[in-house]
Scaffold this motif. Structure first.
Motif, PDB file in Angstrom:
ATOM      1  N   SER A 107       0.845  -1.192   0.000  1.00  0.00           N
ATOM      2  CA  SER A 107       0.000   0.000   0.000  1.00  0.00           C
ATOM      3  C   SER A 107       0.876   1.236   0.000  1.00  0.00           C
ATOM      4  O   SER A 107       2.065   1.186   0.343  1.00  0.00           O
ATOM      5  CB  SER A 107      -0.943   0.005   1.213  1.00  0.00           C
ATOM      6  N   ALA A 108       0.260   2.344  -0.395  1.00  0.00           N
ATOM      7  CA  ALA A 108       1.000   3.607  -0.464  1.00  0.00           C
ATOM      8  C   ALA A 108       0.004   4.748  -0.524  1.00  0.00           C
ATOM      9  O   ALA A 108      -1.179   4.553  -0.814  1.00  0.00           O
ATOM     10  CB  ALA A 108       1.899   3.634  -1.703  1.00  0.00           C
ATOM     11  N   ALA A 109       0.493   5.931  -0.239  1.00  0.00           N
ATOM     12  CA  ALA A 109      -0.342   7.127  -0.305  1.00  0.00           C
ATOM     13  C   ALA A 109       0.197   8.030  -1.405  1.00  0.00           C
ATOM     14  O   ALA A 109       1.347   8.465  -1.371  1.00  0.00           O
ATOM     15  CB  ALA A 109      -0.345   7.856   1.032  1.00  0.00           C
ATOM     16  N   LEU A 110      -0.669   8.280  -2.385  1.00  0.00           N
ATOM     17  CA  LEU A 110      -0.312   9.120  -3.528  1.00  0.00           C
ATOM     18  C   LEU A 110      -0.969  10.478  -3.337  1.00  0.00           C
ATOM     19  O   LEU A 110      -2.187  10.571  -3.200  1.00  0.00           O
ATOM     20  CB  LEU A 110      -0.823   8.473  -4.813  1.00  0.00           C
ATOM     21  N   ARG A 111      -0.166  11.512  -3.329  1.00  0.00           N
ATOM     22  CA  ARG A 111      -0.704  12.861  -3.130  1.00  0.00           C
ATOM     23  C   ARG A 111      -0.652  13.623  -4.443  1.00  0.00           C
ATOM     24  O   ARG A 111       0.412  13.727  -5.069  1.00  0.00           O
ATOM     25  CB  ARG A 111       0.145  13.573  -2.066  1.00  0.00           C
ATOM     26  N   MET A 112      -1.799  14.131  -4.879  1.00  0.00           N
ATOM     27  CA  MET A 112      -1.853  15.017  -6.037  1.00  0.00           C
ATOM     28  C   MET A 112      -1.782  16.446  -5.489  1.00  0.00           C
ATOM     29  O   MET A 112      -2.434  16.764  -4.495  1.00  0.00           O
ATOM     30  CB  MET A 112      -3.167  14.819  -6.813  1.00  0.00           C
ATOM     31  N   GLU A 113      -1.009  17.302  -6.150  1.00  0.00           N
ATOM     32  CA  GLU A 113      -0.818  18.655  -5.606  1.00  0.00           C
ATOM     33  C   GLU A 113      -2.137  19.416  -5.467  1.00  0.00           C
ATOM     34  O   GLU A 113      -2.300  20.222  -4.558  1.00  0.00           O
ATOM     35  CB  GLU A 113       0.141  19.454  -6.500  1.00  0.00           C
ATOM     36  N   ASP A 114      -3.073  19.134  -6.370  1.00  0.00           N
ATOM     37  CA  ASP A 114      -4.331  19.887  -6.337  1.00  0.00           C
ATOM     38  C   ASP A 114      -5.405  19.219  -5.471  1.00  0.00           C
ATOM     39  O   ASP A 114      -6.572  19.582  -5.539  1.00  0.00           O
ATOM     40  CB  ASP A 114      -4.861  20.114  -7.760  1.00  0.00           C
ATOM     41  N   GLU A 115      -4.993  18.269  -4.656  1.00  0.00           N
ATOM     42  CA  GLU A 115      -5.950  17.640  -3.734  1.00  0.00           C
ATOM     43  C   GLU A 115      -5.445  17.796  -2.314  1.00  0.00           C
ATOM     44  O   GLU A 115      -4.240  17.791  -2.063  1.00  0.00           O
ATOM     45  CB  GLU A 115      -6.116  16.149  -4.076  1.00  0.00           C
ATOM     46  N   ASP A 116      -6.394  17.930  -1.377  1.00  0.00           N
ATOM     47  CA  ASP A 116      -6.008  18.191   0.011  1.00  0.00           C
ATOM     48  C   ASP A 116      -5.420  16.964   0.695  1.00  0.00           C
ATOM     49  O   ASP A 116      -4.483  17.070   1.483  1.00  0.00           O
ATOM     50  CB  ASP A 116      -7.226  18.671   0.805  1.00  0.00           C
ATOM     51  N   ALA A 117      -6.004  15.796   0.390  1.00  0.00           N
ATOM     52  CA  ALA A 117      -5.581  14.590   1.102  1.00  0.00           C
ATOM     53  C   ALA A 117      -4.968  13.597   0.127  1.00  0.00           C
ATOM     54  O   ALA A 117      -5.349  13.543  -1.047  1.00  0.00           O
ATOM     55  CB  ALA A 117      -6.779  13.953   1.799  1.00  0.00           C
ATOM     56  N   PRO A 118      -4.018  12.800   0.609  1.00  0.00           N
ATOM     57  CA  PRO A 118      -3.465  11.767  -0.275  1.00  0.00           C
ATOM     58  C   PRO A 118      -4.487  10.660  -0.537  1.00  0.00           C
ATOM     59  O   PRO A 118      -5.411  10.448   0.243  1.00  0.00           O
ATOM     60  CB  PRO A 118      -2.275  11.226   0.510  1.00  0.00           C
ATOM     61  N   ARG A 119      -4.299   9.975  -1.652  1.00  0.00           N
ATOM     62  CA  ARG A 119      -5.122   8.808  -1.964  1.00  0.00           C
ATOM     63  C   ARG A 119      -4.391   7.584  -1.433  1.00  0.00           C
ATOM     64  O   ARG A 119      -3.283   7.288  -1.876  1.00  0.00           O
ATOM     65  CB  ARG A 119      -5.286   8.667  -3.472  1.00  0.00           C
ATOM     66  N   VAL A 120      -5.003   6.907  -0.489  1.00  0.00           N
ATOM     67  CA  VAL A 120      -4.367   5.714   0.072  1.00  0.00           C
ATOM     68  C   VAL A 120      -4.744   4.535  -0.811  1.00  0.00           C
ATOM     69  O   VAL A 120      -5.917   4.202  -0.963  1.00  0.00           O
ATOM     70  CB  VAL A 120      -4.804   5.481   1.527  1.00  0.00           C
ATOM     71  N   MET A 121      -3.726   3.936  -1.425  1.00  0.00           N
ATOM     72  CA  MET A 121      -3.948   2.893  -2.434  1.00  0.00           C
ATOM     73  C   MET A 121      -3.628   1.511  -1.891  1.00  0.00           C
ATOM     74  O   MET A 121      -2.611   1.309  -1.237  1.00  0.00           O
ATOM     75  CB  MET A 121      -3.081   3.178  -3.665  1.00  0.00           C
ATOM     76  N   LYS A 122      -4.519   0.574  -2.209  1.00  0.00           N
ATOM     77  CA  LYS A 122      -4.315  -0.842  -1.856  1.00  0.00           C
ATOM     78  C   LYS A 122      -4.276  -1.636  -3.162  1.00  0.00           C
ATOM     79  O   LYS A 122      -4.553  -1.072  -4.239  1.00  0.00           O
ATOM     80  CB  LYS A 122      -5.448  -1.311  -0.949  1.00  0.00           C
ATOM     81  N   PRO A 123      -3.980  -2.929  -3.101  1.00  0.00           N
ATOM     82  CA  PRO A 123      -3.873  -3.695  -4.343  1.00  0.00           C
ATOM     83  C   PRO A 123      -5.130  -3.590  -5.209  1.00  0.00           C
ATOM     84  O   PRO A 123      -6.249  -3.729  -4.713  1.00  0.00           O
ATOM     85  CB  PRO A 123      -3.639  -5.129  -3.849  1.00  0.00           C
ATOM     86  N   GLY A 124      -4.921  -3.354  -6.480  1.00  0.00           N
ATOM     87  CA  GLY A 124      -6.000  -3.207  -7.450  1.00  0.00           C
ATOM     88  C   GLY A 124      -6.363  -1.765  -7.724  1.00  0.00           C
ATOM     89  O   GLY A 124      -6.945  -1.456  -8.761  1.00  0.00           O
ATOM     90  N   ASP A 125      -6.043  -0.869  -6.795  1.00  0.00           N
ATOM     91  CA  ASP A 125      -6.378   0.547  -6.994  1.00  0.00           C
ATOM     92  C   ASP A 125      -5.485   1.150  -8.072  1.00  0.00           C
ATOM     93  O   ASP A 125      -4.267   0.948  -8.067  1.00  0.00           O
ATOM     94  CB  ASP A 125      -6.199   1.340  -5.700  1.00  0.00           C
ATOM     95  N   TYR A 126      -6.112   1.903  -8.963  1.00  0.00           N
ATOM     96  CA  TYR A 126      -5.330   2.545 -10.014  1.00  0.00           C
ATOM     97  C   TYR A 126      -5.724   4.010 -10.164  1.00  0.00           C
ATOM     98  O   TYR A 126      -6.825   4.412  -9.796  1.00  0.00           O
ATOM     99  CB  TYR A 126      -5.460   1.809 -11.342  1.00  0.00           C
ATOM    100  N   VAL A 127      -4.799   4.768 -10.712  1.00  0.00           N
ATOM    101  CA  VAL A 127      -4.973   6.201 -10.907  1.00  0.00           C
ATOM    102  C   VAL A 127      -4.388   6.547 -12.271  1.00  0.00           C
ATOM    103  O   VAL A 127      -3.377   5.964 -12.690  1.00  0.00           O
ATOM    104  CB  VAL A 127      -4.221   6.998  -9.808  1.00  0.00           C
ATOM    105  N   VAL A 128      -5.046   7.467 -12.969  1.00  0.00           N
ATOM    106  CA  VAL A 128      -4.479   8.020 -14.196  1.00  0.00           C
ATOM    107  C   VAL A 128      -4.008   9.443 -13.874  1.00  0.00           C
ATOM    108  O   VAL A 128      -4.787  10.271 -13.420  1.00  0.00           O
ATOM    109  CB  VAL A 128      -5.510   8.028 -15.343  1.00  0.00           C
ATOM    110  N   ILE A 129      -2.713   9.658 -14.071  1.00  0.00           N
ATOM    111  CA  ILE A 129      -2.095  10.948 -13.753  1.00  0.00           C
ATOM    112  C   ILE A 129      -1.753  11.645 -15.064  1.00  0.00           C
ATOM    113  O   ILE A 129      -0.855  11.210 -15.790  1.00  0.00           O
ATOM    114  CB  ILE A 129      -0.815  10.749 -12.909  1.00  0.00           C
ATOM    115  N   PRO A 130      -2.470  12.727 -15.402  1.00  0.00           N
ATOM    116  CA  PRO A 130      -2.162  13.416 -16.666  1.00  0.00           C
ATOM    117  C   PRO A 130      -0.748  14.012 -16.635  1.00  0.00           C
ATOM    118  O   PRO A 130      -0.208  14.328 -15.561  1.00  0.00           O
ATOM    119  CB  PRO A 130      -3.218  14.534 -16.729  1.00  0.00           C
TER     120      PRO A 130
END
Lengths: 105, 105
Positions: A58-81
């Motif tokens: 698991s890990a926490a991905l923080r987008m600069e334009d979001e207040d809180a990090p996204r805590v990711m577990k297996p299977g979670d995906y994100v598209v980062i432009p």
């Protein structure tokens, strides 16, 4: 045939980046973290779009334009432009976190 | 944030193909199988290269130029060059097999 879950070093002073596919407009990487985070104040700012999924750990991905990090577990995906600034706030310190990332134009 | 492990239909008369990313030269799909196989005598023959990994379940991928199918479990991945003919001999009949496929030029 190879496995994303094999050949994981027992200790990793730094995150491990391995290129699985390199083509004209796409690059596929396996990334292995063992508790690493992005350095304080560091933001990724990439030329390429990125599709990233966590396969283990698991890990926490923080987008600069979001207040809180996204805590990711297996299977979670994100598209980062491209150029969407982001950082890894933390990765699981108790074991290997395995990411699969596809970078593309 | 979405998960590759969620929204899996309990029953699937046919394999489920969902496009997660569609860009100029790359397409990322989640594929869910529930016991399906390629039709008898059918071979995929694609214009694009394909990186494919199994995330859950199992399946047998047969390459036309190989004698035996490759039995894939979670984490196993294969790179299939464009026009390398291949088929799915079987997928796990006891549950959902989840594939992540990246098609690219």
């Amino acid at each position: 045939m190879q496995s994303l879950f094999e050949n994981i070093p027992a200790e990793l002073p730094d995150e491990l980046f391995e290129t699985l596919v390199a083509a004209d407009r796409v690059r596929i990487e396996r990334i292995v973290s063992r508790g690493q985070a992005s350095p304080e104040g560091f933001w990724y700012d990439q030329e390429e779009n990125e599709f990233v999924v966590i396969l283990q750990g698991s890990a926490a991905l923080r987008m600069e334009d979001e207040d809180a990090p996204r805590v990711m577990k297996p299977g979670d995906y994100v598209v980062i432009p491209a150029h969407a600034r982001h950082r890894v706030e933390w990765s699981d310190p108790s074991g290997a976190t395995i990411w699969l990332a596809v970078f593309y134009h």
